[in-house]
Design a protein around this motif. Structure first.
Motif, PDB file in Angstrom:
ATOM      1  N   VAL A  23       0.919  -1.608  -0.246  1.00 34.48           N
ATOM      2  CA  VAL A  23      -0.145   0.184  -0.493  1.00 34.48           C
ATOM      3  C   VAL A  23       0.859   1.428   0.067  1.00 34.48           C
ATOM      4  CG1 VAL A  23      -1.733   1.480   1.501  1.00 34.48           C
ATOM      5  CG2 VAL A  23      -1.973  -1.588   1.097  1.00 34.48           C
ATOM      6  N   VAL A  24       0.562   2.429  -0.904  1.00 35.71           N
ATOM      7  CA  VAL A  24       1.341   3.265  -0.915  1.00 35.71           C
ATOM      8  C   VAL A  24       1.443   4.250   0.191  1.00 35.71           C
ATOM      9  CG1 VAL A  24       1.014   3.767  -3.158  1.00 35.71           C
ATOM     10  CG2 VAL A  24      -0.866   4.646  -2.309  1.00 35.71           C
ATOM     11  N   ARG A  25       2.227   5.081   1.539  1.00 34.52           N
ATOM     12  CA  ARG A  25       1.709   6.136   2.179  1.00 34.52           C
ATOM     13  C   ARG A  25       0.828   7.196   1.336  1.00 34.52           C
ATOM     14  NH1 ARG A  25       5.932   5.944   4.889  1.00 34.52           N
ATOM     15  NH2 ARG A  25       7.365   5.077   3.736  1.00 34.52           N
ATOM     16  N   GLY A  26       0.277   7.829   0.940  1.00 31.43           N
ATOM     17  CA  GLY A  26      -0.174   9.181   0.386  1.00 31.43           C
ATOM     18  C   GLY A  26      -1.407   8.946  -0.026  1.00 31.43           C
ATOM     19  N   PRO A  27      -1.926  10.064  -0.889  1.00 29.83           N
ATOM     20  CA  PRO A  27      -3.008   9.967  -1.587  1.00 29.83           C
ATOM     21  C   PRO A  27      -3.175   8.964  -2.086  1.00 29.83           C
ATOM     22  CG  PRO A  27      -1.815  12.100  -1.782  1.00 29.83           C
ATOM     23  CD  PRO A  27      -0.797  10.959  -0.955  1.00 29.83           C
ATOM     24  N   PHE A  28      -4.859   8.606  -1.783  1.00 27.01           N
ATOM     25  CA  PHE A  28      -5.458   7.105  -2.246  1.00 27.01           C
ATOM     26  C   PHE A  28      -7.155   8.098  -2.655  1.00 27.01           C
ATOM     27  CE2 PHE A  28      -5.783   6.186   1.623  1.00 27.01           C
ATOM     28  CZ  PHE A  28      -6.935   5.649   2.219  1.00 27.01           C
ATOM     29  N   GLU A  70      -7.895  -1.721  -3.294  1.00 31.05           N
ATOM     30  CA  GLU A  70      -7.975  -1.751  -4.613  1.00 31.05           C
ATOM     31  C   GLU A  70      -7.212  -0.369  -4.619  1.00 31.05           C
ATOM     32  OE1 GLU A  70      -8.389  -3.723  -7.365  1.00 31.05           O
ATOM     33  OE2 GLU A  70      -7.444  -4.627  -5.531  1.00 31.05           O
ATOM     34  N   ALA A  71      -8.202   1.255  -3.555  1.00 29.78           N
ATOM     35  CA  ALA A  71      -7.512   2.049  -4.232  1.00 29.78           C
ATOM     36  C   ALA A  71      -6.200   2.308  -3.861  1.00 29.78           C
ATOM     37  CB  ALA A  71      -8.503   3.120  -3.134  1.00 29.78           C
ATOM     38  N   ALA A  72      -5.743   1.966  -2.247  1.00 27.08           N
ATOM     39  CA  ALA A  72      -4.619   2.008  -1.975  1.00 27.08           C
ATOM     40  C   ALA A  72      -3.161   1.468  -2.050  1.00 27.08           C
ATOM     41  CB  ALA A  72      -4.831   2.066  -0.568  1.00 27.08           C
ATOM     42  N   ARG A  73      -3.333   0.778  -3.126  1.00 31.45           N
ATOM     43  CA  ARG A  73      -2.699  -0.698  -3.229  1.00 31.45           C
ATOM     44  C   ARG A  73      -1.512   0.248  -4.153  1.00 31.45           C
ATOM     45  NH1 ARG A  73      -4.679  -5.743  -6.201  1.00 31.45           N
ATOM     46  NH2 ARG A  73      -2.944  -6.633  -5.299  1.00 31.45           N
ATOM     47  N   ALA A  74      -0.120  -0.637  -4.199  1.00 29.63           N
ATOM     48  CA  ALA A  74       1.025   0.150  -4.870  1.00 29.63           C
ATOM     49  C   ALA A  74       0.767  -0.150  -5.863  1.00 29.63           C
ATOM     50  CB  ALA A  74       1.796  -0.029  -4.326  1.00 29.63           C
TER      51      ALA A  74
END
Length: 216
Positions: free
Chosen positions: A50-55, A212-216
């Motif tokens: 997961v990204v540690r940023g906007p999603f 699904e939205a936050a995955r890298a």
């Protein structure tokens, strides 16, 4: 000449009969039912990062509508370093990226990810901190490693939540039914509805959409 006239008349009759034949109606269109949303119980989250940023702008509108029961009426988002009002009325700078949506009946769906990296040791502490006197742990599929699924009730408001570690990102998602679904929620959590409650399924499907939205 008379025979040719008779033939022409017969031919005209045949053409006339052909023209009167009713055209075949096109087959009636059948609507295909919308597929059931995927819940965590049938979602393979192993190895997902997961990204540690906007999603939030990548969250599926269809999944959001399913979680809320209707199209959202309110929305807000925040980013790392923003000042937010805390439940006790104070304001503090957050270290996360998140968003929330509210439906017409007050149902609220939210999600956020910590901006700083989280170690497995810290994640295990967060798992323990997620449970309390007003909370109980539930099943519903894996949501990271480690992870925890809870149902908490405070001041008459029940919240379904999934929290977990994906790589070094701590991701959380919650669903709070509004007033119009409070009676339904009460029946389901008492076991009268039988099987997995619809609110719990909606929360689980909501968390799949968040992942699904936050995955890298």
């Amino acid at each position: 000449m008379r025979r040719r006239g008779v033939g022409a008349a017969l031919l005209a009759g045949v053409v006339g009969l052909t023209g009167c034949t009713a055209a075949e109606e096109p087959p009636a269109k059948t609507s295909t039912p919308a597929p059931e949303p995927t819940t965590l119980a049938s979602y393979d989250a192993r190895g997902v990062t997961v990204v540690r940023g906007p999603f939030c702008d990548r969250v599926s509108p269809t999944a959001l509508e399913h979680a809320l029961g209707e199209m959202p009426e309110g929305h807000r988002s925040w980013e790392n370093g923003d000042r937010l009002r805390l439940p006790d009325g104070t304001r503090d700078r957050v270290q996360e990226y998140g968003c929330s949506w509210t439906g017409p009946d007050g149902t609220r769906a939210a999600a956020w990810v910590f901006a700083p990296p989280v170690t497995p040791k810290r994640a295990r502490t967060l798992v323990r901190e997620a449970t309390g006197p007003e909370c109980s742990t539930t099943g519903g599929g894996d949501f990271g490693d480690p992870s925890v699924a809870t149902t908490c009730t405070d001041a008459g408001v029940t919240q379904w939540a999934h929290r977990g570690l994906f790589g070094d990102a701590w991701l959380s998602c919650t669903l709070e039914p509004g007033s119009d679904t409070s009676d339904e929620t009460s029946d389901e959590t008492s076991g009268e509805a039988g099987g997995e409650s619809s609110v719990e399924e909606r929360a689980s499907a909501w968390c799949v959409a968040v992942l699904e939205a936050a995955r890298a």
